[in-house]
Design a protein around this motif. Structure first.
Motif, PDB file in Angstrom:
ATOM      1  N   CYS A 272      17.832 -10.999   0.602  1.00 48.06           N
ATOM      2  CA  CYS A 272      17.431 -10.134   1.906  1.00 48.06           C
ATOM      3  C   CYS A 272      17.592 -11.159   3.177  1.00 48.06           C
TER       4      CYS A 272
ATOM      5  N   ILE B 192      24.173  -6.235  10.377  1.00 50.76           N
ATOM      6  CA  ILE B 192      22.819  -5.955   9.965  1.00 50.76           C
ATOM      7  C   ILE B 192      21.739  -6.309  11.123  1.00 50.76           C
TER       8      ILE B 192
ATOM      9  N   CYS C  23      18.164  -1.179   6.395  1.00 56.30           N
ATOM     10  CA  CYS C  23      19.627  -1.300   6.178  1.00 56.30           C
ATOM     11  C   CYS C  23      20.106   0.333   5.740  1.00 56.30           C
TER      12      CYS C  23
ATOM     13  N   LYS D 220      19.819   2.539   8.906  1.00 57.20           N
ATOM     14  CA  LYS D 220      20.781   2.027   9.763  1.00 57.20           C
ATOM     15  C   LYS D 220      22.281   2.776   9.496  1.00 57.20           C
TER      16      LYS D 220
END
Length: 233
Positions: free
Chosen positions: A17, A26, A95, A98
């Motif tokens: 991560c 990201i 994530c 998003k």
């Protein structure tokens, strides 16, 4: 390598991560300050809870799997746990929220909160003599009541859905901590202090504890992002 087992669990949990945080699609690295503020704030009561439970032998740590560095009665790896695990969880939430439209899950907010609070209250009343079960149930019910009825956050459904996905990582991580694949558990529990219902090797209270910690990390993460005007969904 045995004394580094718990440290390596933390490292492996956060490493992928952390690396992908810098991906230009990201850019979670821009949110590191918000995450650190949130995770430290949430960690304070959870570490106090952890230290009290350890001092009263609700649970304890097998130091054969830790480096031996102790702070307030807790292995240093346990302190790192409250940064590494939330980082991976908040990153995953960030994530998914998003790149996917999760807003439809808000329709389930009421049922998730009502069912969860009722179950937690009933369990707390029936098992008030089991301190881990009781405290976890009350903390979870209180958190949900505050988030849903008092400040009315719209994202409990989204967070609950993501947490269900995170269970795929929860089982191997907490599984090892509670003894899966090891000669003995890293974290040991007093059977008189919890329901002693386990998901494989993991006490069911651990999942509820993790859910509460996750919700609070998301809540404060969003708060600390607001000054930047980003990611307020």
């Amino acid at each position: 390598m045995k004394p580094y087992t718990y440290f390596l669990i933390n490292l492996l949990t956060i490493s992928v991560c952390f690396i992908f945080s810098f991906d230009k699609r990201i850019q979670f690295n821009k949110h590191f300050p918000a995450f650190l503020k949130a995770s430290v704030l949430v960690a304070i009561p959870f570490i106090a809870w952890d230290a009290w439970f350890t001092s009263h032998q609700v649970w304890w740590f097998n130091t054969a799997y830790t480096t031996g560095l102790i702070l307030l009665g807790l292995p240093i790896e346990e302190w790192l746990f409250f940064i590494c695990i939330p980082f991976s969880c908040v990153f995953t939430y960030f994530c998914l929220d998003k790149f996917f439209n999760l807003s439809w899950l808000s329709a389930f907010n009421n049922i998730i909160v009502f069912v969860s609070v009722i179950v937690c209250v009933v369990i707390a009343l029936l098992h008030y003599d089991k301190v881990y079960t009781f405290v976890t149930a009350i903390a979870t019910a209180t958190t949900l009541i505050y988030l849903h009825f008092i400040i009315r956050v719209p994202w409990i459904g989204q967070a609950s859905f993501v947490f269900a996905i995170l269970m795929l990582g929860f089982f191997p991580v907490n599984g090892v901590l509670t003894g899966a694949g090891l000669e003995s558990p890293i974290v040991n529990y007093n059977p008189k202090k919890f329901l002693n219902i386990r998901m494989l090797t993991i006490p069911i209270e651990d999942a509820v504890y993790g859910y509460t910690q996750f919700l609070l990390n998301i809540y404060f993460f969003k708060i600390f992002q607001k000054p930047a005007g980003n990611y307020e969904k």
